[in-house]
Design a protein around this motif. Structure first.
Motif, PDB file in Angstrom:
ATOM      1  N   ALA A 225      24.623  61.940  61.222  1.00 44.68           N
ATOM      2  CA  ALA A 225      23.148  62.484  61.394  1.00 44.68           C
ATOM      3  C   ALA A 225      22.486  62.082  63.386  1.00 44.68           C
ATOM      4  N   TYR A 226      22.704  61.363  63.654  1.00 43.07           N
ATOM      5  CA  TYR A 226      22.160  60.803  65.118  1.00 43.07           C
ATOM      6  C   TYR A 226      23.463  61.355  65.924  1.00 43.07           C
ATOM      7  N   LEU A 227      23.842  61.162  65.955  1.00 42.16           N
ATOM      8  CA  LEU A 227      24.561  62.162  67.445  1.00 42.16           C
ATOM      9  C   LEU A 227      24.139  63.421  66.788  1.00 42.16           C
ATOM     10  N   GLY A 228      23.907  64.049  66.006  1.00 42.49           N
ATOM     11  CA  GLY A 228      24.042  65.274  65.778  1.00 42.49           C
ATOM     12  C   GLY A 228      22.476  65.498  66.019  1.00 42.49           C
ATOM     13  N   ALA A 229      22.204  65.051  66.484  1.00 41.30           N
ATOM     14  CA  ALA A 229      20.661  65.513  66.836  1.00 41.30           C
ATOM     15  C   ALA A 229      20.495  66.230  68.295  1.00 41.30           C
ATOM     16  N   TYR A 230      21.936  65.364  68.638  1.00 38.91           N
ATOM     17  CA  TYR A 230      22.318  66.004  70.153  1.00 38.91           C
ATOM     18  C   TYR A 230      22.925  67.252  70.660  1.00 38.91           C
ATOM     19  N   GLY A 231      22.146  67.845  70.625  1.00 40.46           N
ATOM     20  CA  GLY A 231      23.041  69.436  71.487  1.00 40.46           C
ATOM     21  C   GLY A 231      24.032  69.204  72.276  1.00 40.46           C
ATOM     22  N   LYS A 232      25.185  69.718  72.472  1.00 35.33           N
ATOM     23  CA  LYS A 232      26.751  69.584  73.044  1.00 35.33           C
ATOM     24  C   LYS A 232      25.913  69.932  74.760  1.00 35.33           C
ATOM     25  N   ASP A 233      25.135  70.562  74.950  1.00 34.46           N
ATOM     26  CA  ASP A 233      24.292  70.399  76.080  1.00 34.46           C
ATOM     27  C   ASP A 233      24.301  69.046  76.993  1.00 34.46           C
ATOM     28  N   PHE A 234      24.141  68.197  76.127  1.00 34.87           N
ATOM     29  CA  PHE A 234      23.227  66.996  75.811  1.00 34.87           C
ATOM     30  C   PHE A 234      23.109  65.989  77.171  1.00 34.87           C
ATOM     31  N   ASP A 235      22.601  65.557  78.159  1.00 36.24           N
ATOM     32  CA  ASP A 235      23.027  65.332  79.534  1.00 36.24           C
ATOM     33  C   ASP A 235      22.362  63.771  79.409  1.00 36.24           C
ATOM     34  N   PRO A 236      23.601  62.722  79.737  1.00 41.02           N
ATOM     35  CA  PRO A 236      23.245  60.813  79.382  1.00 41.02           C
ATOM     36  C   PRO A 236      22.301  60.677  80.556  1.00 41.02           C
ATOM     37  N   ALA A 237      22.311  59.876  80.343  1.00 38.72           N
ATOM     38  CA  ALA A 237      21.489  59.661  81.571  1.00 38.72           C
ATOM     39  C   ALA A 237      23.120  58.756  82.768  1.00 38.72           C
ATOM     40  N   GLY A 238      21.834  58.541  83.394  1.00 38.53           N
ATOM     41  CA  GLY A 238      23.547  58.362  84.915  1.00 38.53           C
ATOM     42  C   GLY A 238      24.692  58.418  84.481  1.00 38.53           C
ATOM     43  N   ASN A 239      26.015  58.440  84.969  1.00 37.53           N
ATOM     44  CA  ASN A 239      26.808  59.390  85.110  1.00 37.53           C
ATOM     45  C   ASN A 239      28.003  59.403  83.906  1.00 37.53           C
ATOM     46  N   GLN A 240      27.789  58.961  83.281  1.00 35.43           N
ATOM     47  CA  GLN A 240      28.882  58.784  81.673  1.00 35.43           C
ATOM     48  C   GLN A 240      29.210  60.184  81.047  1.00 35.43           C
TER      49      GLN A 240
END
Length: 114
Positions: A25-40
């Protein structure tokens, strides 16, 4: 209106999934185009989140002073986040940017501080 209520519900559901260590559920809250901070990469970010969340014995995430701005199918949610895990307590400002995908609002960016 309806969008604001939906976004508020999405933010609270995200905090609840985090608090209950419900990783799908937690990871599912993030869209496919979520952009993690930094270069991760997304995969590295997900693994780090999993390690950080599942490894804790107890997590509490509280959302307060939530304000939502909607612009079509994009929205910004700003709030105070109270986070406690084991002996750590952190309170701070958090901003989530969300996009509407189908009938769901998904997180595409998150930042702390501002």
């Amino acid at each position: 209106g309806g969008a604001t209520a939906d976004i508020e519900a999405a933010v609270h559901a995200w905090a609840k999934a985090w608090s209950s260590k419900d990783m799908p559920a937690y990871l599912g809250a993030y869209g496919k185009d979520f952009d993690p901070a930094g270069n991760q990469t997304r995969k590295a970010w997900e693994e780090e989140r999993r390690d950080r969340i599942v490894g804790k014995s107890r997590i509490s995430v509280r959302v307060s002073d939530l304000s939502v701005k909607v612009d079509g199918d994009k929205a910004t949610a700003r709030f105070r986040q109270g986070y406690s895990a084991d002996s750590l307590n952190v309170n701070g400002r958090k901003t989530l940017e969300l996009h509407k995908v189908g009938d769901r609002w998904l997180i595409v960016r998150e930042s702390t501080g501002a």
